[in-house]
Design a protein around this motif. Sequence first.
Motif, PDB file in Angstrom:
ATOM      1  N   SER A 177       0.848  -1.194   0.000  1.00 41.98           N
ATOM      2  CA  SER A 177       0.000   0.000   0.000  1.00 41.98           C
ATOM      3  C   SER A 177       0.882   1.241   0.000  1.00 41.98           C
ATOM      4  CB  SER A 177      -0.902   0.017   1.238  1.00 41.98           C
ATOM      5  OG  SER A 177      -0.127   0.194   2.402  1.00 41.98           O
ATOM      6  N   ARG A 204       0.560   3.668   1.964  1.00 40.13           N
ATOM      7  CA  ARG A 204       0.842   4.015   3.355  1.00 40.13           C
ATOM      8  C   ARG A 204       2.110   3.304   3.846  1.00 40.13           C
ATOM      9  NH1 ARG A 204      -2.794   2.844   8.708  1.00 40.13           N
ATOM     10  NH2 ARG A 204      -1.388   3.877  10.135  1.00 40.13           N
ATOM     11  N   TRP A 205       2.229   2.015   3.523  1.00 36.42           N
ATOM     12  CA  TRP A 205       3.422   1.265   3.926  1.00 36.42           C
ATOM     13  C   TRP A 205       4.671   1.855   3.269  1.00 36.42           C
ATOM     14  CZ3 TRP A 205       7.243  -1.469   1.437  1.00 36.42           C
ATOM     15  CH2 TRP A 205       8.068  -2.243   2.247  1.00 36.42           C
ATOM     16  N   GLU A 264       5.632   5.066   5.002  1.00 38.46           N
ATOM     17  CA  GLU A 264       6.213   4.828   6.322  1.00 38.46           C
ATOM     18  C   GLU A 264       7.642   4.284   6.232  1.00 38.46           C
ATOM     19  OE1 GLU A 264       3.471   2.139   8.108  1.00 38.46           O
ATOM     20  OE2 GLU A 264       2.007   3.710   8.597  1.00 38.46           O
TER      21      GLU A 264
END
Length: 183
Positions: free
Chosen positions: A117, A119-120, A123
Amino acid sequence: MPRRFLQRYIPGPDTLKRQRSLRFMAPLIADPGLWLLTRRSVANAFSVGLFCALLPIPFQMVVAAIGARLSRCNLALAVGLVWITNPLTMPLIFYANYRLGSLFLGTPVREAPIHLSTRWIAEQMHVVLPALFLGSLIMAVLLAVLANAGIRLIWRWHVSRHWKRRQQKRRRRRALVEAEFDE
């Protein structure tokens, strides 16, 4: 490298000048020194193009064009070689570069999750970027040097083979002419 083979596939400056999207680059495109196909210009174009292709940066083609201008190599080859990292090959190449950078930095390799994703990725960027940039820089320099040396060797081999064939033809002609005079 056979010059005729390369000339067949590389667009000329006139072709590019006619495109409206490239009019702002007319002074760059008009420079005849950037369209030569010599051993040096082709080898340097391979170095510039492959170096830029392996860098994880945006606008690789622009960087390759600037590099071609600064190193006075073939512009079309340098810019075209950037497409080695296309949307299909980019993940594999950059992952290999990341693993190489991790090896040199001594950091553990982060494995991607099964469901990737954004988001991963966001991060993990602060952890991944140093290794990715270092690995990409190492691979870019290594591949640029090897490509330059390889192209120069291939070009030299091709020219020497061509000259040997010409010498053999001359010897055969002389032998035929001498055979005709002897009869």
